[in-house]
Motif scaffolding. Structure first.
Motif, short mmCIF file in Angstrom:
data_model
loop_
_atom_site.label_atom_id
_atom_site.label_comp_id
_atom_site.label_asym_id
_atom_site.label_seq_id
_atom_site.Cartn_x
_atom_site.Cartn_y
_atom_site.Cartn_z
N UNK A 1 16.39 13.66 7.99
CA UNK A 1 15.30 12.70 8.19
C UNK A 1 15.45 11.89 9.47
N UNK A 2 16.58 12.04 10.14
CA UNK A 2 16.86 11.22 11.32
C UNK A 2 15.96 11.56 12.50
N UNK A 3 15.35 12.74 12.50
CA UNK A 3 14.46 13.10 13.59
C UNK A 3 13.33 13.97 13.09
N UNK A 4 12.27 14.03 13.86
CA UNK A 4 11.14 14.91 13.57
C UNK A 4 11.46 16.25 14.21
N UNK A 5 11.78 17.30 13.42
CA UNK A 5 12.22 18.57 14.00
C UNK A 5 11.22 19.20 14.96
N UNK A 6 9.94 19.21 14.58
CA UNK A 6 8.94 19.82 15.47
C UNK A 6 8.82 19.04 16.77
N UNK A 7 8.92 17.72 16.68
CA UNK A 7 8.86 16.88 17.89
C UNK A 7 10.06 17.16 18.78
N UNK A 8 11.25 17.23 18.16
CA UNK A 8 12.47 17.48 18.93
C UNK A 8 12.43 18.85 19.60
N UNK A 9 11.94 19.86 18.87
CA UNK A 9 11.86 21.21 19.44
C UNK A 9 10.83 21.27 20.57
N UNK A 10 9.70 20.60 20.39
CA UNK A 10 8.69 20.58 21.44
C UNK A 10 9.24 19.91 22.71
N UNK A 11 10.06 18.88 22.52
CA UNK A 11 10.69 18.22 23.67
C UNK A 11 11.60 19.19 24.43
N UNK A 12 12.29 20.06 23.68
CA UNK A 12 13.18 21.05 24.32
C UNK A 12 12.36 21.98 25.20
N UNK A 13 11.24 22.45 24.69
CA UNK A 13 10.40 23.38 25.46
C UNK A 13 9.85 22.68 26.71
N UNK A 14 9.33 21.47 26.54
CA UNK A 14 8.80 20.75 27.69
C UNK A 14 9.89 20.41 28.70
N UNK A 15 11.11 20.21 28.21
CA UNK A 15 12.21 19.94 29.11
C UNK A 15 12.50 21.09 30.04
#
Length: 431
Positions: free
Chosen positions: A410-424
């Motif tokens: 619950x510590x992070x939003x998985x889809x949000x974190x993964x999308x950040x990786x792609x945009x990075x």
């Protein structure tokens, strides 16, 4: 930016990627997907354009034994080696040529690739496009502290176990993975691509990707000596769910009330023979004071209903796992990584029994993390299942560990974190 998702035509590989694709689409990116025709309807519902396989063979959970009749007779290392060569390695050239051709219709800026497609080296080196690998299974990168693949080992506790695991590692790398590795090297040699001799085939996605989206929390992995900065643990990446107010799988949907609830599944691939897990599990718990919910994956449902007419046993083709886990007490599973993560994200401890498709390694991690009991077989005896379920119910440590891990999910939003990786990977222009 044009973002191309690419995946095997297997639910356990495709489904976890959908939430990331939708999130990137919501962020304004143009998202398309290269996969088997079987997912045309799902992608249409998500509003994502599909480029179906052209040259590539569509390997699905329901057609593997039809495509390869000899596969049904194989077990253990031979089955793993066969799948490695036929299902994963054999399609690499087909995948790559399809991608090279489709970029004329969809000039992608980055490929988010199912790691098991093994296209990272060709796409990054020959097409000059960055690849973000999506790993829907536990981290498979080799490391001195991590046990060899496919044996279900936990980290060695003494010199004897270390010697055993070293020998097993040689068997894994030099025998089990050898056919797939040779096929991989041959196909890359045809493109003038030299593959390093060190490491193993499953290291390639980690070598040749710009970044790696690793499903699951880091606490569900084994300790590692070498930290790969490209690997991003993002938590439980679950299939995208269309928002809806009405969810039927609740305590109030008319099912009988019992002190405990067990959810039982044998997965979506190896579920033809219910004698492996579902029937032993039902024999183990049918007389317990518990509601038992069985998800068959659409195979043999009516026969199971006729065999187990007890009022506390509910047998369905499919159930809404996310909702059932809200009130389940134990998950009895063969160890599919997606189901394991969903269970733990809800704080539900497990009893797991599975070997093939890498499940032995998933189940070893479950036991190592203290969130479930692994029976270390794909055909457990009812009495062993009953004993394990009783242990999980009576010892609060299992539940406490599972709840603690759910807090990490619950510590992070998985889809949000993964999308950040792609945009990075795409850089500042992606924002």
């Amino acid at each position: 930016m044009n973002i191309l998702f690419a995946s095997q035509a297997v639910d356990g590989h495709f489904n976890p990627m959908t939430g990331v694709a939708v999130r990137l689409k919501e962020r304004g990116h143009n998202v398309a997907w290269y996969t088997g025709p079987v997912f045309a309807e799902k992608l249409g519902q998500l509003g994502i354009s599909q480029f179906p396989f052209r040259r590539a063979i569509e390997h699905r959970a329901d057609n593997l034994n039809e495509l390869y009749p000899e596969r049904a007779k194989l077990k253990g290392p031979r089955a793993i080696g066969f799948d490695g060569e036929k299902i994963f390695a054999s399609n690499i050239t087909n995948f790559f040529e399809d991608l090279r051709e489709l970029q004329q219709d969809f000039p992608f800026d980055v490929v988010v690739a199912d790691s098991s497609m093994f296209i990272q080296r060709l796409v990054s080196h020959l097409l000059g496009k960055p690849v973000v690998s999506f790993v829907a299974v536990p981290n498979m990168e080799s490391d001195p502290l991590v046990p060899p693949l496919f044996f279900g080992f936990k980290p060695p506790r003494n010199p004897g176990e270390k010697v055993l695991q070293t020998a097993a590692g040689l068997l894994s790398d030099k025998v089990i993975l050898r056919p797939a590795s040779l096929s991989y090297r041959r196909q890359h040699a045809a493109y003038g691509q030299e593959v390093p001799r060190h490491g193993r085939l499953t290291d390639e996605p980690y070598r040749c990707s710009a970044a790696i989206i690793q499903t699951g929390p880091e606490s569900l992995d084994f300790p590692r000596r070498n930290v790969n900065a490209k690997v991003h643990y993002v938590g439980a990446l679950l299939p995208y769910r269309v928002p809806a107010a009405d969810r039927s799988e609740t305590r109030d949907n008319g099912w009988p009330s019992y002190p405990n609830t067990f959810l039982v599944t044998q997965g979506t691939v190896d579920n033809l023979d219910h004698n492996k897990l579902i029937i032993p599990a039902l024999e183990a718990v049918k007389d317990m004071d518990a509601l038992v919910i069985v998800a068959t994956g659409g195979r043999g449902t009516e026969a199971l209903k006729a065999r187990y007419p007890q009022p506390n046993i509910i047998v369905r083709d499919y159930v809404d796992f996310a909702q059932v886990f809200e009130f389940a007490d134990v998950f009895i599973s063969n160890g599919g990584f997606g189901g394991v993560q969903l269970s733990l994200s809800k704080g539900v401890p497990l009893v797991v029994a599975g070997i093939n498709e890498g499940k032995s390694d998933v189940n070893a991690r479950v036991e190592y993390a203290g969130v479930g009991i692994s029976l270390r077989t794909e055909s457990p005896k009812p009495q062993d299942i009953a004993k394990a379920v009783t242990q999980v119910l009576t010892d609060p440590g299992w539940k406490n560990n599972a709840r603690h891990m759910s807090e990490q999910f619950k510590a992070q939003d998985p889809a949000e974190a993964a999308a950040d990786v792609v945009e990075g990977v795409l850089g500042p222009a992606a924002g």
